[in-house]
Design a protein around this motif. Structure first.
Motif, PDB file in Angstrom:
ATOM      1  N   ILE A   1       0.672  -1.363   0.100  1.00  0.00           N
ATOM      2  CA  ILE A   1      -0.002   0.056  -0.117  1.00  0.00           C
ATOM      3  C   ILE A   1       0.644   1.465   0.316  1.00  0.00           C
ATOM      4  N   VAL A   2       1.872   1.209   0.645  1.00  0.00           N
ATOM      5  CA  VAL A   2       2.822   2.189   0.662  1.00  0.00           C
ATOM      6  C   VAL A   2       3.367   2.073  -0.683  1.00  0.00           C
ATOM      7  N   GLN A   3       4.648   1.496  -0.755  1.00  0.00           N
ATOM      8  CA  GLN A   3       4.975   0.766  -2.301  1.00  0.00           C
ATOM      9  C   GLN A   3       4.097   1.338  -3.245  1.00  0.00           C
TER      10      GLN A   3
ATOM     11  N   GLY B   1      -1.698  10.331   2.462  1.00  0.00           N
ATOM     12  CA  GLY B   1      -1.448  10.112   3.974  1.00  0.00           C
ATOM     13  C   GLY B   1      -1.895  10.469   4.992  1.00  0.00           C
ATOM     14  N   ALA B   2      -2.119   9.172   5.812  1.00  0.00           N
ATOM     15  CA  ALA B   2      -3.708   9.745   7.164  1.00  0.00           C
ATOM     16  C   ALA B   2      -3.009   8.817   8.515  1.00  0.00           C
ATOM     17  N   THR B   3      -2.676   9.623   9.222  1.00  0.00           N
ATOM     18  CA  THR B   3      -2.287   9.281  10.817  1.00  0.00           C
ATOM     19  C   THR B   3      -2.999   7.960  10.899  1.00  0.00           C
ATOM     20  N   ALA B   4      -2.367   6.852  12.100  1.00  0.00           N
ATOM     21  CA  ALA B   4      -2.680   5.673  12.478  1.00  0.00           C
ATOM     22  C   ALA B   4      -4.239   5.655  12.289  1.00  0.00           C
TER      23      ALA B   4
ATOM     24  N   ALA C   1       7.505   5.532   8.031  1.00  0.00           N
ATOM     25  CA  ALA C   1       8.649   5.111   7.822  1.00  0.00           C
ATOM     26  C   ALA C   1       9.150   4.387   6.254  1.00  0.00           C
ATOM     27  N   GLU C   2       7.585   3.993   6.570  1.00  0.00           N
ATOM     28  CA  GLU C   2       8.486   2.683   5.048  1.00  0.00           C
ATOM     29  C   GLU C   2       8.244   3.541   3.853  1.00  0.00           C
ATOM     30  N   TYR C   3       7.963   4.754   4.065  1.00  0.00           N
ATOM     31  CA  TYR C   3       8.389   5.631   3.034  1.00  0.00           C
ATOM     32  C   TYR C   3       9.851   6.038   2.151  1.00  0.00           C
ATOM     33  N   GLU C   4       9.753   6.923   3.442  1.00  0.00           N
ATOM     34  CA  GLU C   4      11.146   6.458   3.856  1.00  0.00           C
ATOM     35  C   GLU C   4      12.589   5.302   3.292  1.00  0.00           C
ATOM     36  N   SER C   5      12.326   4.897   3.807  1.00  0.00           N
ATOM     37  CA  SER C   5      13.057   3.878   3.669  1.00  0.00           C
ATOM     38  C   SER C   5      12.851   3.624   1.933  1.00  0.00           C
TER      39      SER C   5
END
Lengths: 227, 300
Positions: free
Chosen positions: B47-49, B209-212, B237-241
């Motif tokens: 979902i982030v990728q 992007g949304a809050t958890a 964090a996943e996007y930064e990685s």
């Protein structure tokens, strides 16, 4: 007249907006677009009403020295200072089109150094209450609560690298049991199904309510003297 | 502690633990990893990728509309997402159009421009590579209008320049002029409104992007109406990685979300620990009650 005119306006605007979705051509398409612009203009005026209401309510509490009235003083003072800083662009570019957020402007400084830390602190406190509430509320009292508890467990661990490490030893055929995969499944299948069901239900309710408002059956939005 | 039954007294104490003790544990769970700089690496989930891949696939000069639909309360969660997305967009030479549906988002645009674009990409020119359109009232009504005519609502940018004097606004007619819409925030108005009133009617890709807390509510739109979603600190964090993996030079830049994953991990473990303790004491207490009832019945 006080009741009939708003009902007629609601009927015309509501009907045209519905028709404009299904027939997006002249005149309905254009009218639908214009109504959206009118809405945006009215939304701006709502700020004036909101500000007036805030001052009236808190002014009244201060005047009558209601319980916790000093908080109202803080509210009114905060509102007034921010409004003056923003309207008069103190420390920033003057003029009606000057940028409020220019570095060094009073509005920007108040936002950065007062408003932001206060809001962030309030939100950060949630973590403490969530932990305390979880300890007291997440109990496997019955089957439904147990399912909820297990789902919460998987999601909490699945959202951390610890969850990855905990089940990374599982062989490939059992990789679906790895905590992050289970967390992903919970979010994408049961959560999505539940959310969609709720959304469809809400949408049906909204349609029914909208029809009642457009047809003038529901008049509570007109205020206390609507009947 | 119960002097007649010290063992059960202990469990009662644990069951009714003072909430201030829990607060203290959570405080330490956050402070210690921060002091020790404990952080964790993340692998981007699909979902982030999907968001990363979409930006990666956009050709140079593509137009990205970024809506700052959040306030200072959610800055710690959402700002790392914005920073990473801006870095990625700058690196890809995309044109960034920034606006806000939330009044509180207006200042956050300026801060993001100063902290990321102007500081890290000083060669980018305001009005040519990025523009601040500022905040406009109207929520979904605003989206509805700009779907057909952008300049009906935006006659100037946030700095007061005539909209047609901003070079990158010249060929913008409406929302359909954009290649991607990114809504950051997750509250109302936010991603849901962008999907319903912008993305779907205009057939424009929407991501965000949304809050958890709000992310689970947006899953029903993924993947057909919402091509990807960054949920909470973990999503950021996943996007930064993914960004560091694709562009290793960003490893030396700040990556607050990766840094925050350490404290979040420890805090989650502490919460799980307290839930387990709570359930153990609950079951012991229930067993004890059942035993007492049974004994009472025998006596009767």
């Amino acid at each position: 007249m006080r009741r009939q005119i708003p009902v007629v306006i609601t009927f015309i605007v509501g009907s045209v907006l519905i028709i404009s979705v299904f027939i997006p051509h002249k005149p309905f398409g254009q009218l639908g677009e214009n109504f959206s612009v009118y809405f945006d203009i009215i939304a701006v005026f709502a700020f004036i009403l909101g500000a007036g209401n805030l001052l009236r309510v808190h002014g009244n509490r201060i005047y009558k020295k209601h319980k916790d009235w000093p908080y109202s003083v803080v509210t009114v003072a905060g509102f007034t200072v921010m409004m003056i800083a923003g309207l008069f662009k103190i420390g920033g570019s003057p003029g009606i089109t000057g940028d409020l957020t220019e570095p060094g402007s009073m509005f920007e400084d108040l936002y950065m150094y007062v408003f932001t830390p206060l809001m962030a602190t309030m939100f950060a406190l949630l973590a403490f209450y969530v932990a305390s509430a979880s300890h007291r509320a997440f109990r496997a009292k019955n089957k439904e609560a147990t399912v909820l508890l297990l789902a919460a467990f998987v999601i909490l661990l699945g959202r951390t690298p610890f969850g990855v490490e905990l089940t990374s030893w599982l062989p490939d055929p059992l990789s679906f049991l790895e905590i992050p995969n289970l967390a992903s499944w919970i979010m994408s299948v049961p959560n999505m199904a539940g959310q969609r069901a709720i959304m469809v239900g809400i949408a049906l309710g909204v349609i029914a309510m909208a029809l009642r408002v457009i047809l003038g059956v529901e008049r509570t939005y007109l205020g206390a003297d609507s009947e | 502690m119960n002097p007649d039954n010290p063992k059960m007294g202990f469990f009662e104490t644990i069951a009714n633990i003072d909430r201030r003790v829990i607060f203290l544990f959570i405080g330490f769970a956050v402070i210690i990893p921060v002091l020790l700089s404990f952080s964790c690496t993340e692998e981007a989930t699909p979902i982030v990728q999907a968001v990363y891949d979409e930006i990666e696939s956009l050709p140079e000069g593509s137009k990205v509309l970024i809506s700052f639909d959040y306030g200072p309360s959610t800055v710690p969660e959402v700002q790392p997402m914005i920073d990473a997305l801006l870095r990625h967009s700058c690196e890809k030479n995309l044109k960034m159009y920034m606006m806000a549906l939330w009044g509180t988002g207006h200042n956050l645009i300026s801060e993001s421009m100063q902290d990321i674009i102007e500081k890290e990409f000083p060669h980018k020119i305001y009005g040519v590579d990025y523009v601040n359109l500022g905040y406009k009232a109207g929520n979904q009504g605003l989206i509805n209008v700009i779907l057909t005519d952008m300049k009906k609502m935006y006659t100037t940018d946030a700095r007061g320049s005539e909209i047609d004097a901003v070079p990158m606004m010249v060929d913008i007619r409406n929302l359909k002029s954009f290649d991607l819409i990114l809504s950051m925030g997750g509250g109302f108005p936010g991603i849901k409104e962008w999907v319903l009133f912008g993305g779907d009617p205009g057939n424009i890709p929407v991501a965000g992007g949304a809050t958890a807390v709000s992310a689970p509510l947006l899953y029903p739109y993924y993947p057909r109406q919402l091509l990807g979603l960054l949920g909470g600190i973990k999503g950021a964090a996943e996007y930064e990685s993914a960004l560091i993996k694709g562009y290793p030079k960003f490893k030396t830049h700040s990556h607050p979300a990766i840094d925050m994953m350490g404290p979040q991990t420890v805090a989650h473990i502490v919460i799980v620990f307290f839930i387990v303790i709570g359930n153990i004491t609950f079951f012991i207490g229930r067993k004890r009650e059942e035993g007492e009832k049974r004994e009472g019945g025998v006596i009767k």
